[in-house]
Design a protein around this motif. Structure first.
Motif, short mmCIF file in Angstrom:
data_model
loop_
_atom_site.label_atom_id
_atom_site.label_comp_id
_atom_site.label_asym_id
_atom_site.label_seq_id
_atom_site.Cartn_x
_atom_site.Cartn_y
_atom_site.Cartn_z
N CYS A 32 0.79 -1.24 0.00
CA CYS A 32 0.00 0.00 0.00
C CYS A 32 0.82 1.28 0.00
CB CYS A 32 -0.92 0.03 1.22
SG CYS A 32 -2.12 -1.30 1.27
N LEU A 35 0.86 3.80 -3.12
CA LEU A 35 -0.41 4.47 -3.37
C LEU A 35 -0.74 5.46 -2.25
CD1 LEU A 35 -2.63 1.61 -4.82
CD2 LEU A 35 -1.53 3.49 -6.03
N TYR A 36 -0.35 5.14 -1.01
CA TYR A 36 -0.59 6.08 0.08
C TYR A 36 0.15 7.39 -0.16
CZ TYR A 36 -0.05 8.36 4.60
OH TYR A 36 -0.03 9.30 5.61
N THR A 38 1.29 8.66 -2.94
CA THR A 38 0.86 9.40 -4.13
C THR A 38 -0.58 9.88 -4.03
OG1 THR A 38 0.37 7.28 -5.22
CG2 THR A 38 2.51 8.29 -5.67
N ARG A 39 -1.50 9.02 -3.60
CA ARG A 39 -2.92 9.39 -3.59
C ARG A 39 -3.35 10.16 -2.35
NH1 ARG A 39 -6.37 4.24 -6.00
NH2 ARG A 39 -5.26 4.06 -7.99
N VAL A 40 -2.81 9.78 -1.20
CA VAL A 40 -3.24 10.41 0.05
C VAL A 40 -2.37 11.63 0.37
CG1 VAL A 40 -3.58 10.09 2.53
CG2 VAL A 40 -4.17 8.26 0.93
N GLY A 42 -0.15 13.02 -1.72
CA GLY A 42 -0.12 13.91 -2.87
C GLY A 42 1.25 14.10 -3.50
N SER A 44 4.40 13.08 -6.05
CA SER A 44 4.52 12.49 -7.38
C SER A 44 5.35 11.22 -7.28
CB SER A 44 5.20 13.47 -8.33
OG SER A 44 6.57 13.63 -7.97
N ASP A 162 -9.64 1.33 -0.96
CA ASP A 162 -9.01 2.50 -1.60
C ASP A 162 -9.47 3.82 -0.97
OD1 ASP A 162 -7.30 3.76 -3.36
OD2 ASP A 162 -8.81 3.93 -4.95
N THR A 163 -9.43 3.87 0.36
CA THR A 163 -9.78 5.09 1.07
C THR A 163 -8.61 5.55 1.93
OG1 THR A 163 -10.67 3.92 3.00
CG2 THR A 163 -12.19 4.39 1.18
N ARG A 164 -8.63 6.82 2.30
CA ARG A 164 -7.57 7.36 3.15
C ARG A 164 -7.53 6.61 4.48
NH1 ARG A 164 -7.03 11.32 7.15
NH2 ARG A 164 -5.02 12.45 7.05
N TYR A 167 -5.72 3.20 4.16
CA TYR A 167 -4.26 3.30 4.07
C TYR A 167 -3.65 3.70 5.42
CZ TYR A 167 -4.86 3.07 -1.00
OH TYR A 167 -5.17 2.66 -2.28
#
Length: 413
Positions: A32, A35-36, A38-40, A42, A44, A162-164, A167
């Motif tokens: 995880c 993705l944590y 990058t997605r949570v 923010g 790159s 796939d939620t904050r 993660y």
């Protein structure tokens, strides 16, 4: 079946339980973390890659002094302290909101991880008889892989939601798993600290041990197999073969279960430095065969044929991996002075950090960009490093014998 995984009772089993405790959390974290960030958070992908690369670079350096700390202050207490520090580092990821803070947290995490690895190896060396270390290390590896597999499944649930919150739960679980590992480590007997280096001798003697440095370098080259399954092979399958996407997961499951059930059996063949050197040499040949079969997977036009070829290649790869691990453990332990296992294991273990740091760029260039010729070049590199291990080990043995003779008192006639 359990005899192939669970080590004997006593300190080996407690060591296994300590590593199993945080293997659950690590397995979920590995699945995880990207993705944590990058997605949570923010960040790159480039920022994440830079932070982790810098972190592993520092970690490869930090392992030696932290391993020396384990020698001088006691391996049990140092390992427990570093487990707590690693848990705190993972916990700090929960509050990361900027690139600069991420880099600092990543460096703390990797340095603590490398130091913890060195301290655990020193603890194993201090609690287990020399003739049993490789066998017990194989049990530990099988146990860890089983824990990582379960943790990866838990991480898969977080990916599904796939939620904050999912993660964050994974990272919190990983942080707590290191704290649990520290508590288990404190149940082990204490290993007496080593005396300080005699006057005139370097404190970090491993940095001047050229034969051991060569052995560690060769092992580091062989460890380039590590980013294969996690990065290079998935990209290869997607971009260069017609195999179905599920093949990536199948190869990961095959690798994990093979280590769980067969690592101990493979390690039984390694009993001394001679058999260890032969195991590493044969591992290089098996890895060459694996690379050749991986290269052939791009030639088939049928998805099922490509998947079958990839499975054969993965079987050869994991066999080479287990042979290499068994030989490398014996060599890394046996060539290290008994009173300096921590700093020597920190140096030997730096190969893992360097492989994680350099491997992704090197392997994606060789394999994804160059294609089949890159596979054969990588295989040749494995063969050369594996074949050179035997002469390097013999040089180290001669160096130690010469040093022992120099310390013998001169008798007067």
């Amino acid at each position: 079946m359990s005899g192939r995984i669970i080590p004997p009772s006593g300190p080996p089993r407690v060591l296994a339980l300590a590593q199993l405790a945080n293997a659950f959390g690590d397995g979920a974290y590995y699945v995880c973390s990207a993705l944590y960030f990058t997605r949570v958070v923010g960040l790159s992908p480039t920022q994440v890659g830079f932070g982790l690369t810098l972190g592993w670079a520092l970690g490869s350096v930090a392992g030696v002094p932290l391993g020396h700390l384990a020698d001088r202050r006691g391996a049990r207490g140092t390992a427990a302290l570093l487990a707590v520090a690693t848990g705190a580092a993972v916990g700090s990821f929960l509050s990361v909101r900027s690139f600069a803070v991420f880099v600092l947290a990543a460096c703390l995490y990797t340095c603590c991880q490398c130091g913890l690895g060195a301290a655990r190896q020193a603890l194993l060396a201090g609690l287990v008889d020399r003739t049993e270390r490789t066998r017990i290390r194989a049990h530990l590896q099988a146990t860890v892989n089983a824990g990582l597999a379960v943790g990866a499944a838990l991480g898969g649930l977080a990916l599904y939601f796939d939620t904050r919150q999912a993660y964050l739960a994974v990272l919190a679980m990983d942080a707590l798993s290191f704290l649990a590992s520290a508590l288990v480590l404190l149940r082990l007997p204490a290993v007496p600290p080593s005396p300080p280096a005699p006057a005139g001798q370097p404190v970090l003697a491993v940095l001047r041990d050229r034969p051991y440095a060569l052995v560690s370098l060769l092992n580091m080259i062989m460890l380039l197999y590590m980013p294969l399954l996690s990065l290079a092979i998935p990209l290869w399958i997607v971009e260069r073969t017609r195999a179905p996407g599920w093949t990536v997961s199948a190869l990961l499951v095959l690798n994990t279960l093979s280590v769980v059930f067969f690592q101990v059996r493979v390690a039984r063949r390694v009993t001394d430095l001679g058999t260890a050197s032969r195991s590493v040499r044969r591992a290089g040949l098996v890895m060459l065969a694996s690379c050749a079969v991986f290269a052939l997977s791009a030639a088939g036009s049928s998805p099922w044929a490509a998947a079958a070829v990839l499975l054969v290649a993965a079987c050869l790869q994991v066999l080479g991996e287990m042979m290499l691990a068994s030989g490398a453990w014996e060599i890394g332990f046996d060539l290290a002075p008994p009173d300096r296992q921590g700093q020597y294991q920190g140096f030997f273990g730096a190969g893992t950090a360097v492989a994680r740091m350099l491997g992704p760029l090197l392997l994606t260039t060789l394999i994804v960009t160059w294609g089949p010729p890159g596979w054969f070049l990588l295989g040749a590199l494995f063969v050369l490093a594996g074949s050179a291990m035997g002469p390097a080990v013999r040089w180290a043995e001669r160096s130690r014998a010469a040093s022992a003779d120099a310390l013998q008192p001169v008798s007067s006639s």
